[in-house]
Design a protein around this motif. Structure first.
Motif: not given
Length: 303
Positions: A9, A29, A33, A37, A72-73, A75-76, A236
């Protein structure tokens, strides 16, 4: 034998993407997701100015998600928290209003004139190039260039449209005197990968990052001790488990008239061109004369 690893991550201490890179990262991305997200990513990409004015609670309500999903989105996407994402969104909105950052692409319609098709495709190509350049990790590129410049042998794997990009790269490397092979046949790719060792380089090109016929030879090359590079639109994805270095591409939004094989090619060609030029710079003492000799040989054929 090398150990495999899972894609990491984004590190909390890593520099947050600049506003121009934010749009590219969202486009890259979003397909990987979760659906919730994706709603957040699509919202910030589609209306950066509006989302920049929202609190984390407001964006969660707008997208029908939770505050935790929004964070969370963020941070990703590479931001320590939602506040940092809001600042980037405000910057992106300012760039779009000034005309320095293009808006989202417009799909081609079946009734579009050829002039409109040309304009829309040209816009999408330019956006893909800009997004790929903004998101390309130059430290990873530098490492890949260094490995290829000193390699005894370079194998490149790609299937379909990515196979054409693999051929393009190997042809360029051959012109500067390097030993390079492009493999689109999966069985031939694996049997050649078995012959690789430390000091060799294997490069896998796959937009999805999940093409088994490309992952398998890279895995074999990785386990044989070769330096491995993945060029992919999904940082990823499974292919990165066997990559020492990952070079990420971006694509324009897929549509009926612009499928993944078409939209991914532009970003891939930019990355392999950057890789080639870097290698040529590193090996200029031999690359320069080799290029001159190839130009002279081609000119002689047309005299």
């Amino acid at each position: 034998m090398k150990e495999t690893f899972s894609p990491a991550q984004p590190a909390a201490s890593a520099p947050a993407p600049a506003p121009a890179a934010l749009a590219a990262k969202v486009r890259t991305m979003a397909p990987s997701l979760t659906r919730s997200m994706q709603r957040v990513a699509e919202a910030v990409a589609g209306d950066p100015a509006g989302c920049a004015a929202l609190t984390v609670t407001g964006l969660a309500e707008r997208t029908g998600t939770s505050e935790a999903t929004v964070v969370r989105t963020a941070r990703l996407l590479g931001y320590p928290g939602y506040r940092d994402l809001r600042l980037a969104l405000a910057g992106l909105a300012a760039q779009q209003q000034s005309g320095r950052a293009p808006a989202l692409t417009t799909d081609i319609d079946v009734d579009d004139s050829l002039a409109d098709v040309v304009a829309k495709l040209a816009h999408d190509e330019q956006q893909t190039l800009a997004d790929t350049a903004a998101g390309l990790d130059t430290a990873q590129l530098e490492a890949a260039v260094g490995a290829a410049a000193g390699a005894r042998r370079i194998d490149v794997y790609g299937i379909g449209a990515s196979g054409l990009v693999a051929q393009d790269l190997t042809q360029k490397l051959l012109r500067i005197g390097l030993i390079a092979h492009a493999h689109s046949d999966p069985h031939l790719a694996v049997t050649n990968a078995v012959q690789l060792r430390g000091g060799d380089v294997a490069i896998a090109i796959t937009h999805s990052g999940s093409t088994g016929d490309v992952i398998e030879p890279l895995r074999v090359a990785f386990e044989q001790g070769a330096t491995t590079v993945a060029i992919t639109g999904r940082p990823e994805s499974a292919v990165t488990q066997y990559a020492d270095h990952v070079l990420t591409t971006s694509t324009a939004r897929e549509s009926e008239w612009r499928p993944a094989a078409m939209s991914s090619r532009t970003g891939q060609l930019l990355v392999v061109d950057c890789l080639f030029v870097g290698v040529a710079q590193r090996t200029y003492a031999t690359a320069g004369p080799a290029l001159a000799a190839s130009y002279e040989a081609l000119a002689h054929r047309h005299r």
